[in-house]
Design a protein around this motif. Structure first.
Motif, short mmCIF file in Angstrom:
data_model
loop_
_atom_site.label_atom_id
_atom_site.label_comp_id
_atom_site.label_asym_id
_atom_site.label_seq_id
_atom_site.Cartn_x
_atom_site.Cartn_y
_atom_site.Cartn_z
N ARG A 119 0.82 -1.21 0.00
CA ARG A 119 0.00 0.00 0.00
C ARG A 119 0.86 1.27 0.00
O ARG A 119 0.60 2.19 -0.77
CB ARG A 119 -0.93 0.01 1.21
N GLU A 120 1.88 1.31 0.84
CA GLU A 120 2.72 2.51 0.93
C GLU A 120 3.42 2.80 -0.40
O GLU A 120 3.54 3.95 -0.82
CB GLU A 120 3.78 2.36 2.04
N GLN A 121 3.89 1.75 -1.05
CA GLN A 121 4.57 1.94 -2.33
C GLN A 121 3.60 2.39 -3.41
O GLN A 121 3.93 3.22 -4.26
CB GLN A 121 5.29 0.65 -2.73
N MET A 122 2.39 1.84 -3.36
CA MET A 122 1.37 2.25 -4.33
C MET A 122 1.03 3.73 -4.13
O MET A 122 0.86 4.47 -5.10
CB MET A 122 0.11 1.40 -4.14
N GLN A 123 0.95 4.16 -2.87
CA GLN A 123 0.66 5.57 -2.59
C GLN A 123 1.80 6.46 -3.10
O GLN A 123 1.56 7.53 -3.65
CB GLN A 123 0.44 5.77 -1.10
N ASN A 124 3.05 6.01 -2.94
CA ASN A 124 4.19 6.78 -3.43
C ASN A 124 4.19 6.86 -4.95
O ASN A 124 4.49 7.91 -5.53
CB ASN A 124 5.51 6.18 -2.94
N ILE A 125 3.86 5.76 -5.61
CA ILE A 125 3.77 5.78 -7.07
C ILE A 125 2.72 6.79 -7.50
O ILE A 125 2.95 7.60 -8.40
CB ILE A 125 3.44 4.38 -7.62
N ARG A 126 1.58 6.74 -6.84
CA ARG A 126 0.50 7.67 -7.19
C ARG A 126 0.92 9.12 -6.92
O ARG A 126 0.67 10.00 -7.73
CB ARG A 126 -0.77 7.33 -6.40
N GLN A 127 1.58 9.36 -5.80
CA GLN A 127 1.93 10.73 -5.44
C GLN A 127 3.08 11.30 -6.26
O GLN A 127 3.03 12.44 -6.67
CB GLN A 127 2.29 10.78 -3.95
N TYR A 128 4.11 10.49 -6.50
CA TYR A 128 5.33 11.03 -7.11
C TYR A 128 5.56 10.66 -8.56
O TYR A 128 6.34 11.32 -9.24
CB TYR A 128 6.55 10.57 -6.29
N CYS A 129 4.89 9.63 -9.05
CA CYS A 129 5.18 9.17 -10.41
C CYS A 129 4.04 9.41 -11.37
O CYS A 129 4.21 9.98 -12.43
CB CYS A 129 5.53 7.68 -10.40
N TRP A 130 2.87 8.93 -10.99
CA TRP A 130 1.75 9.01 -11.90
C TRP A 130 0.48 9.06 -11.09
O TRP A 130 -0.03 8.04 -10.65
CB TRP A 130 1.76 7.81 -12.84
N ASN A 131 -0.03 10.27 -10.90
CA ASN A 131 -1.15 10.42 -9.96
C ASN A 131 -2.45 9.80 -10.47
O ASN A 131 -3.38 9.63 -9.70
CB ASN A 131 -1.37 11.90 -9.61
N GLU A 132 -2.52 9.43 -11.73
CA GLU A 132 -3.74 8.79 -12.23
C GLU A 132 -3.65 7.28 -12.17
O GLU A 132 -4.58 6.59 -12.58
CB GLU A 132 -4.00 9.22 -13.67
N LEU A 133 -2.54 6.75 -11.66
CA LEU A 133 -2.35 5.30 -11.68
C LEU A 133 -3.34 4.59 -10.79
O LEU A 133 -3.98 3.63 -11.19
CB LEU A 133 -0.92 4.93 -11.29
N PHE A 134 -3.51 5.03 -9.54
CA PHE A 134 -4.40 4.32 -8.62
C PHE A 134 -5.34 5.32 -7.96
O PHE A 134 -5.00 6.29 -7.49
CB PHE A 134 -3.61 3.58 -7.53
#
Length: 134
Positions: A119-134
């Motif tokens: 979950r934490e990594q998914m939140q980081n991906i969404r926040q810093y990489c691609w906010n439309e991902l999840f």
């Protein structure tokens, strides 16, 4: 087309040589990812769409011989000729869920590179990489 079928066959033969214990379904395509009848949840669907847009070859729920656990994906990069199992989970990194811990332990023992996105990594991906991902 015949060229695409031959290309996929060559990829799958390469994967089988590297990871003989891996039993792969057909690779995902954009249609199968967007199909609402799919067993993927929305996070998995969005992640698969992203991987396909980056020209990765994505297999959904591959089977691993002599392994009781099934990861969400096997992702193969045809440019580097490497692949990795991917498990996406909404559990936190320090989960006490026995089933999830057993699954991770089984994947560690199967001999194929893998990554678990918690979950934490998914939140980081969404926040810093691609906010439309999840």
């Amino acid at each position: 087309t015949a060229f695409f079928v031959e290309y996929v066959d060559q990829l799958e033969n390469s994967i089988k040589e590297q990871y003989p214990q891996l039993v792969l379904p057909s690779p995902l395509d954009e249609f199968s990812v967007l199909n609402r009848k799919s067993t993927m949840n929305s996070n998995e669907r969005q992640f698969a769409k992203l991987l396909l847009s980056k020209d990765m070859v994505v297999y959904r729920e591959p089977r691993i011989q002599l392994c009781d656990s099934v990861p969400d994906f096997f992702v193969y990069n045809p440019r580097t000729f490497n692949g990795k199992l991917v498990e996406i989970t909404l559990y936190p990194m320090r989960t006490n869920d026995d089933r999830k811990r057993r699954q991770i332990r089984n994947l560690e023992l199967c001999g194929i590179p893998f990554v678990v996105l918690f979950r934490e990594q998914m939140q980081n991906i969404r926040q810093y990489c691609w906010n439309e991902l999840f």
